[in-house]
Design a protein around this motif. Structure first.
Motif, PDB file in Angstrom:
ATOM      1  N   VAL A 137       0.815  -1.225   0.000  1.00 35.82           N
ATOM      2  CA  VAL A 137       0.000   0.000   0.000  1.00 35.82           C
ATOM      3  C   VAL A 137       0.845   1.269   0.000  1.00 35.82           C
ATOM      4  O   VAL A 137       0.309   2.361  -0.141  1.00 35.82           O
ATOM      5  CB  VAL A 137      -0.971   0.062   1.209  1.00 35.82           C
ATOM      6  CG1 VAL A 137      -1.898  -1.141   1.198  1.00 35.82           C
ATOM      7  CG2 VAL A 137      -0.224   0.171   2.530  1.00 35.82           C
ATOM      8  N   ASP A 138       2.145   1.131   0.191  1.00 36.26           N
ATOM      9  CA  ASP A 138       2.942   2.335   0.375  1.00 36.26           C
ATOM     10  C   ASP A 138       4.268   2.306  -0.388  1.00 36.26           C
ATOM     11  O   ASP A 138       4.422   2.973  -1.417  1.00 36.26           O
ATOM     12  CB  ASP A 138       3.174   2.550   1.877  1.00 36.26           C
ATOM     13  CG  ASP A 138       3.750   3.913   2.212  1.00 36.26           C
ATOM     14  OD1 ASP A 138       4.094   4.652   1.263  1.00 36.26           O
ATOM     15  OD2 ASP A 138       3.852   4.257   3.398  1.00 36.26           O
ATOM     16  N   SER A 139       5.228   1.487   0.075  1.00 37.43           N
ATOM     17  CA  SER A 139       6.588   1.658  -0.445  1.00 37.43           C
ATOM     18  C   SER A 139       6.759   1.247  -1.900  1.00 37.43           C
ATOM     19  O   SER A 139       7.633   1.765  -2.586  1.00 37.43           O
ATOM     20  CB  SER A 139       7.592   0.927   0.448  1.00 37.43           C
ATOM     21  OG  SER A 139       7.368  -0.449   0.452  1.00 37.43           O
ATOM     22  N   ALA A 185      -1.841   0.550   9.484  1.00 37.66           N
ATOM     23  CA  ALA A 185      -1.834   1.954   9.914  1.00 37.66           C
ATOM     24  C   ALA A 185      -1.736   2.886   8.695  1.00 37.66           C
ATOM     25  O   ALA A 185      -2.393   3.928   8.640  1.00 37.66           O
ATOM     26  CB  ALA A 185      -0.673   2.209  10.875  1.00 37.66           C
ATOM     27  N   GLU A 186      -0.936   2.482   7.702  1.00 34.22           N
ATOM     28  CA  GLU A 186      -0.799   3.321   6.497  1.00 34.22           C
ATOM     29  C   GLU A 186      -2.094   3.286   5.679  1.00 34.22           C
ATOM     30  O   GLU A 186      -2.431   4.252   4.995  1.00 34.22           O
ATOM     31  CB  GLU A 186       0.387   2.858   5.642  1.00 34.22           C
ATOM     32  CG  GLU A 186       1.731   2.810   6.377  1.00 34.22           C
ATOM     33  CD  GLU A 186       2.457   4.152   6.460  1.00 34.22           C
ATOM     34  OE1 GLU A 186       1.891   5.176   6.025  1.00 34.22           O
ATOM     35  OE2 GLU A 186       3.596   4.164   6.984  1.00 34.22           O
ATOM     36  N   VAL A 187      -2.822   2.179   5.750  1.00 34.55           N
ATOM     37  CA  VAL A 187      -4.120   2.087   5.063  1.00 34.55           C
ATOM     38  C   VAL A 187      -5.093   3.098   5.682  1.00 34.55           C
ATOM     39  O   VAL A 187      -5.760   3.863   4.975  1.00 34.55           O
ATOM     40  CB  VAL A 187      -4.686   0.649   5.159  1.00 34.55           C
ATOM     41  CG1 VAL A 187      -6.105   0.582   4.602  1.00 34.55           C
ATOM     42  CG2 VAL A 187      -3.777  -0.346   4.425  1.00 34.55           C
ATOM     43  N   GLY A 248       0.930  11.857  10.422  1.00 40.21           N
ATOM     44  CA  GLY A 248       1.361  10.982  11.514  1.00 40.21           C
ATOM     45  C   GLY A 248       2.851  10.702  11.544  1.00 40.21           C
ATOM     46  O   GLY A 248       3.358  10.105  12.489  1.00 40.21           O
ATOM     47  N   HIS A 249       3.565  11.146  10.494  1.00 40.00           N
ATOM     48  CA  HIS A 249       4.976  10.765  10.379  1.00 40.00           C
ATOM     49  C   HIS A 249       5.930  11.705  11.100  1.00 40.00           C
ATOM     50  O   HIS A 249       7.022  11.290  11.463  1.00 40.00           O
ATOM     51  CB  HIS A 249       5.377  10.632   8.909  1.00 40.00           C
ATOM     52  CG  HIS A 249       4.883   9.360   8.270  1.00 40.00           C
ATOM     53  ND1 HIS A 249       3.546   9.069   8.144  1.00 40.00           N
ATOM     54  CD2 HIS A 249       5.543   8.294   7.760  1.00 40.00           C
ATOM     55  CE1 HIS A 249       3.406   7.890   7.557  1.00 40.00           C
ATOM     56  NE2 HIS A 249       4.605   7.396   7.320  1.00 40.00           N
ATOM     57  N   THR A 250       5.542  12.968  11.299  1.00 38.40           N
ATOM     58  CA  THR A 250       6.455  13.877  12.007  1.00 38.40           C
ATOM     59  C   THR A 250       6.625  13.379  13.446  1.00 38.40           C
ATOM     60  O   THR A 250       7.745  13.233  13.935  1.00 38.40           O
ATOM     61  CB  THR A 250       5.906  15.314  11.997  1.00 38.40           C
ATOM     62  OG1 THR A 250       5.665  15.669  10.630  1.00 38.40           O
ATOM     63  CG2 THR A 250       6.894  16.289  12.592  1.00 38.40           C
ATOM     64  N   LEU A 266       7.544  -0.665  15.573  1.00 39.97           N
ATOM     65  CA  LEU A 266       7.569  -0.744  14.115  1.00 39.97           C
ATOM     66  C   LEU A 266       7.116   0.587  13.534  1.00 39.97           C
ATOM     67  O   LEU A 266       6.356   1.333  14.166  1.00 39.97           O
ATOM     68  CB  LEU A 266       6.649  -1.863  13.625  1.00 39.97           C
ATOM     69  CG  LEU A 266       6.999  -3.284  14.088  1.00 39.97           C
ATOM     70  CD1 LEU A 266       6.007  -4.294  13.494  1.00 39.97           C
ATOM     71  CD2 LEU A 266       8.430  -3.653  13.702  1.00 39.97           C
ATOM     72  N   HIS A 267       7.549   0.858  12.298  1.00 41.16           N
ATOM     73  CA  HIS A 267       7.208   2.128  11.651  1.00 41.16           C
ATOM     74  C   HIS A 267       5.704   2.381  11.674  1.00 41.16           C
ATOM     75  O   HIS A 267       5.243   3.466  12.057  1.00 41.16           O
ATOM     76  CB  HIS A 267       7.751   2.136  10.222  1.00 41.16           C
ATOM     77  CG  HIS A 267       7.296   3.303   9.423  1.00 41.16           C
ATOM     78  ND1 HIS A 267       7.775   4.581   9.646  1.00 41.16           N
ATOM     79  CD2 HIS A 267       6.381   3.416   8.430  1.00 41.16           C
ATOM     80  CE1 HIS A 267       7.168   5.414   8.818  1.00 41.16           C
ATOM     81  NE2 HIS A 267       6.318   4.733   8.060  1.00 41.16           N
ATOM     82  N   GLY A 268       4.934   1.379  11.290  1.00 41.39           N
ATOM     83  CA  GLY A 268       3.481   1.559  11.217  1.00 41.39           C
ATOM     84  C   GLY A 268       2.861   1.816  12.591  1.00 41.39           C
ATOM     85  O   GLY A 268       1.878   2.556  12.711  1.00 41.39           O
ATOM     86  N   ALA A 270       4.405   3.389  14.991  1.00 43.28           N
ATOM     87  CA  ALA A 270       4.750   4.785  15.265  1.00 43.28           C
ATOM     88  C   ALA A 270       3.812   5.712  14.504  1.00 43.28           C
ATOM     89  O   ALA A 270       3.383   6.754  15.024  1.00 43.28           O
ATOM     90  CB  ALA A 270       6.208   5.054  14.865  1.00 43.28           C
ATOM     91  N   VAL A 271       3.460   5.339  13.286  1.00 39.14           N
ATOM     92  CA  VAL A 271       2.553   6.159  12.477  1.00 39.14           C
ATOM     93  C   VAL A 271       1.154   6.182  13.102  1.00 39.14           C
ATOM     94  O   VAL A 271       0.495   7.226  13.141  1.00 39.14           O
ATOM     95  CB  VAL A 271       2.510   5.654  11.019  1.00 39.14           C
ATOM     96  CG1 VAL A 271       1.377   6.307  10.234  1.00 39.14           C
ATOM     97  CG2 VAL A 271       3.854   5.899  10.338  1.00 39.14           C
ATOM     98  N   ALA A 272       0.718   5.033  13.609  1.00 41.66           N
ATOM     99  CA  ALA A 272      -0.602   4.987  14.264  1.00 41.66           C
ATOM    100  C   ALA A 272      -0.642   5.987  15.419  1.00 41.66           C
ATOM    101  O   ALA A 272      -1.566   6.809  15.527  1.00 41.66           O
ATOM    102  CB  ALA A 272      -0.892   3.561  14.763  1.00 41.66           C
TER     103      ALA A 272
HETATM  104 ZN    ZN Z   1       5.047   5.448   6.573  1.00 39.26          ZN
END
Ligand code: ZN
Ligand code: NAD
Length: 366
Positions: A137-139, A185-187, A248-250, A266-268, A270-272
């Motif tokens: 969905v992202d990278s 989370a990215e979804v 959510g990324h900052t 995990l990155h996701g 952290a994004v959540a």
């Molecule tokens: Zn991300």
């Protein structure tokens, strides 16, 4: 059965295919794009153990010869040392300019392979076969490739678009639940940015998706890829449109940096947490209804994602988090860029957040 999305970047156009059984059918799907019936597969040891044989089999059935390069799994692989190793092994395998590289794996494999493809022989075509939800969905969409350095994550890389993306949702069946949720989370992020109907759909179907419902997975991956592709097509190189993807990324990156990019967070995940903080900040500034923050927290918690820094189980220091935020690539003239919202599905980019407002938010959230 197979969803098809076109990514149109003017000079370059490619398709994203989303569906089940795509790895098993990869041979016939990639064949029309090949100028030479030999490909080089790059994967990691974990994904290789699970899917390499199936991919090789399908290529052979289509009369495509292949060699494979297997890298160690994990974020640590995205570094100069492994980039050098990968480039050397591609050259030792006598790769030619008209040959295709296949990146089979998560975002780590996609990012380092895409970068290697962009520099080996000054550019060789490559195809993404993403096997994590995050990569699907992202990278794998958008053409950013790269590696990490001692100075930070993703600071060295290139913009290099794949010729095709094959997102085989069956591959998600073997993904550990925690990795699946991190991708989820990215979804959710795409719903929050500009698609409130998608967010509502996720409230109804998100749990099914997490539990393995194929139709829900296909629809969520399609909608997410379409959302990212639209943003990327509007604005291939970073600018305000693309910056919305950093919702959510900052905050997320600062938490990740504090945790040292380890499995602790995990990155996701952290994004959540970062998305909740962005909504809290928006509510604090009177921009977004507090009910929308509550709705977001409810949904993330319902699927099993963390919603506050406290969930990580360590104490965070506000000054250290602010310090990390200031290291961000997107900082312009010392001003932090935040993606704020006027509610679910109404995100916008702001450089107007005052230091005191950020401190007040952190004082509440930590
Ligand atoms: Zn991300
Ligand atoms: P990853 O590639 O490390 O995959 C996570 C783990 O899952 C790995 O251990 C991997 O071996 C394993 N795995 C992969 N597919 C599997 C499967 N189907 N079944 C079982 N295990 C499987 O990590 P990721 O979360 O996919 O990607 C994270 C990376 O993506 C980061 O380096 C991040 O910087 C990058 N990224 C890049 C972009 C971009 O635009 N290029 C966007 C977001 C993230």
């Amino acid at each position: 059965e197979i969803g098809r999305l076109a990514v149109d970047l003017g000079s370059r156009r490619y398709e994203i295919l989303v569906g089940g059984g795509l790895i098993a059918r990869a041979g016939s799907l990639v064949l029309p794009l090949l100028k030479n019936r030999r490909v080089l597969i790059v994967t990691d040891a974990t994904v290789g153990r699970l899917y390499l044989e199936e991919l090789v089999h399908s290529l052979e059935a289509a009369g495509i010869r292949q060699d494979s390069i297997v890298l160690p799994p994990g974020e640590a692989t995205k570094d100069f040392r492994h980039l050098e190793e990968l480039c050397s092994r591609l050259l030792e395998a006598r790769i030619e300019r008209n040959q295709m590289i296949l990146a089979l794996g998560g975002g780590v494999i996609g990012d380092i392979t895409g970068f290697a493809a962009s520099i080996v022989l000054r550019g060789v075509d490559f195809i993404q076969i993403p096997t994590t939800l995050l990569a699907q969905v992202d990278s794998s969409v958008g053409g950013k490739t790269g590696i990490n350095t001692a100075q930070g994550k993703n600071l060295v890389g290139s913009f290099y678009q794949p010729r095709l993306v094959l997102a085989d949702i069956d591959a998600l069946d073997s993904l550990p639940r925690r990795e699946l949720l991190a991708g989820y989370a990215e979804v959710v992020k795409y719903g929050l940015i500009n698609d409130p109907a998608f967010f509502s759909w996720l409230e109804t179907h998100g749990a099914d998706l997490v539990e393995g419902d194929t139709a829900a997975r296909r629809q969520a991956v399609m909608t997410s890829c379409a959302a990212k592709a639209a943003v990327v097509a509007a604005d291939e190189r970073e600018a305000d449109q693309r910056a919305l993807l950093n919702l959510g990324h900052t905050f997320g990156h600062a938490l990740e940096a504090e945790c040292g990019y380890t499995d602790e967070l995990l990155h996701g995940e952290a994004v959540a947490i970062g998305m909740v903080m962005a909504f809290e900040l928006s509510a604090m500034l009177g921009l977004s209804p507090p009910e929308d923050t509550a709705r977001l927290v409810r949904h993330l918690a319902a699927v099993g994602l963390p919603t506050s820094p406290a969930a990580i189980g360590r104490d965070f220091d506000a000054d250290r988090l602010i310090h990390h935020m200031q290291q961000d690539k997107k900082v312009k003239d010392g001003r932090l860029t935040f993606v704020l919202a006027r509610g679910i599905g109404r995100a916008f980019v702001s450089r107007e957040v005052e230091p005191a407002q950020l401190e007040a938010l952190l004082a509440r959230s930590l």
